[in-house]
Motif scaffolding. Structure first.
Motif, short mmCIF file in Angstrom:
data_model
loop_
_atom_site.label_atom_id
_atom_site.label_comp_id
_atom_site.label_asym_id
_atom_site.label_seq_id
_atom_site.Cartn_x
_atom_site.Cartn_y
_atom_site.Cartn_z
N SER A 156 31.01 96.33 32.16
CA SER A 156 30.59 95.19 32.81
C SER A 156 31.44 94.01 32.42
O SER A 156 31.03 92.61 32.53
N THR A 157 32.38 93.85 32.64
CA THR A 157 33.90 92.72 32.43
C THR A 157 34.27 92.54 34.01
O THR A 157 33.69 93.94 34.92
N ALA A 158 34.85 91.52 33.98
CA ALA A 158 34.98 90.70 35.62
C ALA A 158 36.37 90.83 35.81
O ALA A 158 37.58 90.78 35.04
N THR A 159 37.10 91.11 36.97
CA THR A 159 38.70 90.78 36.65
C THR A 159 38.26 90.24 38.10
O THR A 159 37.85 90.15 39.44
N LEU A 160 38.98 89.40 37.82
CA LEU A 160 39.65 87.40 38.51
C LEU A 160 40.43 87.76 39.41
O LEU A 160 41.51 88.15 38.94
N CYS A 161 40.26 87.54 40.97
CA CYS A 161 41.77 87.23 41.54
C CYS A 161 40.84 86.21 42.50
O CYS A 161 40.66 85.98 43.23
N PRO A 162 42.77 85.42 42.68
CA PRO A 162 42.28 83.98 43.21
C PRO A 162 42.32 84.28 44.52
O PRO A 162 43.51 85.09 44.65
N ILE A 163 42.61 83.34 45.20
CA ILE A 163 42.37 83.62 46.77
C ILE A 163 43.18 82.80 47.12
O ILE A 163 42.10 81.70 47.62
N PRO A 164 43.95 82.89 48.03
CA PRO A 164 44.72 81.94 48.33
C PRO A 164 43.64 81.03 49.44
O PRO A 164 43.07 81.68 50.12
N TRP A 165 44.20 79.19 50.08
CA TRP A 165 42.98 79.05 50.78
C TRP A 165 44.44 78.12 51.35
O TRP A 165 44.61 76.79 50.67
N HIS A 166 43.85 78.22 52.80
CA HIS A 166 45.25 77.30 53.44
C HIS A 166 44.66 75.95 53.31
O HIS A 166 43.76 75.11 53.91
N SER A 167 45.86 75.12 53.36
CA SER A 167 45.42 73.78 53.61
C SER A 167 44.76 73.11 54.48
O SER A 167 43.83 72.32 54.63
N ASP A 168 44.48 74.03 55.80
CA ASP A 168 43.85 73.16 56.86
C ASP A 168 42.62 73.77 57.03
O ASP A 168 41.43 73.29 57.83
N ILE A 169 42.14 74.22 56.22
CA ILE A 169 40.63 74.95 56.23
C ILE A 169 40.13 73.81 55.60
O ILE A 169 40.24 73.23 54.22
N VAL A 170 38.62 73.23 55.96
CA VAL A 170 38.50 71.95 55.56
C VAL A 170 36.77 72.67 55.31
O VAL A 170 36.52 73.42 56.39
N PRO A 171 36.38 72.81 53.75
CA PRO A 171 35.01 73.08 53.42
C PRO A 171 33.78 71.81 53.86
O PRO A 171 34.09 70.21 53.42
N VAL A 172 32.91 71.69 55.19
CA VAL A 172 32.36 70.93 54.83
C VAL A 172 30.94 71.69 54.84
O VAL A 172 30.65 72.32 55.57
N VAL A 173 30.10 70.59 54.10
CA VAL A 173 28.64 70.86 53.44
C VAL A 173 27.66 70.09 54.11
O VAL A 173 27.55 68.96 53.92
N LEU A 267 32.82 75.49 58.27
CA LEU A 267 34.81 76.18 58.02
C LEU A 267 35.23 74.97 59.08
O LEU A 267 35.16 75.82 59.81
N THR A 268 35.97 74.34 59.21
CA THR A 268 36.59 73.37 60.34
C THR A 268 37.86 73.44 60.09
O THR A 268 38.28 72.90 59.14
N PRO A 269 38.93 73.12 61.03
CA PRO A 269 39.77 72.47 60.10
C PRO A 269 40.28 71.79 60.30
O PRO A 269 38.93 70.53 60.29
N VAL A 270 40.62 70.72 59.98
CA VAL A 270 40.84 69.06 59.67
C VAL A 270 40.29 67.30 60.37
O VAL A 270 40.06 66.89 59.68
N ALA A 271 41.66 68.33 61.39
CA ALA A 271 41.26 67.58 62.86
C ALA A 271 39.45 67.08 62.86
O ALA A 271 39.42 66.37 63.52
N GLN A 272 38.83 68.77 63.06
CA GLN A 272 37.21 68.67 63.30
C GLN A 272 37.16 68.31 62.37
O GLN A 272 35.18 68.31 62.73
N SER A 273 37.32 68.12 61.24
CA SER A 273 35.72 68.02 59.59
C SER A 273 34.94 67.20 60.19
O SER A 273 34.00 66.78 60.55
N ALA A 274 35.17 66.24 60.51
CA ALA A 274 34.06 64.16 60.62
C ALA A 274 33.53 64.71 61.62
O ALA A 274 32.20 64.61 61.42
N ALA A 275 34.29 65.24 62.87
CA ALA A 275 33.25 65.61 64.05
C ALA A 275 31.96 66.43 64.07
O ALA A 275 30.97 66.65 64.16
N VAL A 276 31.99 67.50 62.91
CA VAL A 276 31.33 68.58 62.35
C VAL A 276 29.88 68.35 61.63
O VAL A 276 29.34 68.81 62.09
N GLY A 277 30.67 67.37 60.86
CA GLY A 277 30.07 66.57 59.88
C GLY A 277 28.31 66.27 60.75
O GLY A 277 27.69 66.64 60.58
#
Length: 308
Positions: A156-173, A267-277
């Motif tokens: 019932s414990t948890a094993t945590l694994c950090p996932i690399p996140w590329h710098s060109d991926i922008v989260p837009v909510v 999830l967007t490329p940096v250049a398209q992040s504002a346009a996607v939003g």
């Protein structure tokens, strides 16, 4: 007992990220802040003040989730709950799929731990937070930052694994002005799935992890597919299809439901992040829905504790 006030800053989170149901989440650069001050009053006394986004909707008595987590910490340690003043400043919207409840749980636990002179390390607080929340996908990244895969162990414990996140991926909510409770979002899910659906999600989650690491848009466009929760929850989010189509046309790699929704994550490329939003906001506006859009970044440090 620490006598000086303690400040705790906790990031918002997005959970599931398509095929990573109940196990994958990422911290985002949007924050709730909590301040804890020990009071020289009778044990169990609490004074709570709330400011910021939707502050008038947050309880200021012992039913407050921050205080519940605070008291849970002391109960688990076998200690009396001290008198405390809690000041809460909100920027994460409530019941929208951005981990507002997780910020409260993490904030309450870390505030209690700090006032108690930090008897527990981060891993112990992680396990306590998972026990309170019931699943790890929001509380883990809120605590430790970054994108995290949490795997349940036999004990019932948890094993945590950090996932690399590329710098060109922008989260837009994009956050609509209606709520969707986690309980309601879980009620629409089936109680069992086919072998084909299990294989589909396993493959897509594997591809998603590699897509996040590499930044390969062709992989991400495929990897965000899911058959476990999103097909069932989309019906609870009016305008979903229009927003998804607008995001894709504006250049997003893909669109998913953030947590249990109704917030949507592109999830967007940096250049398209504002346009996607802008495109997502326009699509939802055309459907008669007012929204708030945030072009964010991956939050890499997690919750922060400091003396005031």
């Amino acid at each position: 007992m620490v006598s000086t006030p303690i400040s705790v800053t906790v990031p918002a989170t997005t959970a599931n990220i398509g095929p990573g149901f109940d196990c994958l989440g990422a911290a985002l650069t949007l924050y709730n802040r909590f301040r804890f001050t020990a009071l020289d009053q009778a044990a169990g006394t609490v004074a709570i003040a709330v400011s910021g986004l939707e502050a008038d909707r947050v309880a200021t008595d012992s039913s407050n989730l921050v205080y519940k987590a605070f008291t849970y910490f002391y109960q688990q340690q076998g200690l009396a709950v001290p008198a405390v003043e809690i000041e809460i400043d909100l920027a994460v919207p409530l019941a929208r799929g951005l981990g507002s409840s997780s910020t409260a749980i993490v904030g309450g636990l870390l505030g209690a731990n700090a006032l108690c002179e930090t008897p527990l390390d981060q891993s112990a607080v992680v396990e306590m937070a998972i026990a309170l929340e019931g699943h790890p996908d929001n509380v883990v990244p809120a605590l430790v930052g970054g994108c995290q895969l949490a795997v349940s162990n036999a004990d019932s414990t948890a094993t945590l694994c950090p996932i690399p996140w590329h710098s060109d991926i922008v989260p837009v909510v994009i956050v609509p002005d209606f709520e969707l409770s986690t309980a309601a979002a879980r009620q629409v899910l089936p109680t069992s799935y086919s072998r084909a659906d299990a294989i589909f999600n396993t493959a897509h989650l594997g591809l998603l992890l590699r897509g996040l690491e590499s930044g390969r848009g062709d992989w991400l466009r495929v990897a965000l597919g899911d058959r476990i929760h999103q097909p069932y929850r989309q019906s609870l989010i009016p305008g979903y299809e229009a927003v998804a189509a607008a995001a894709a046309e504006a250049g997003a790699y893909g669109l998913v439901i953030s947590g249990a929704g109704p917030t949507l994550l592109a999830l967007t490329p940096v250049a398209q992040s504002a346009a996607v939003g802008d495109a997502m906001a326009a699509a939802w506006a055309n459907a008669g829905q007012s929204t708030t859009t945030h072009v964010l970044s991956l939050e890499t440090t997690g919750a922060q504790v400091s003396p005031v």
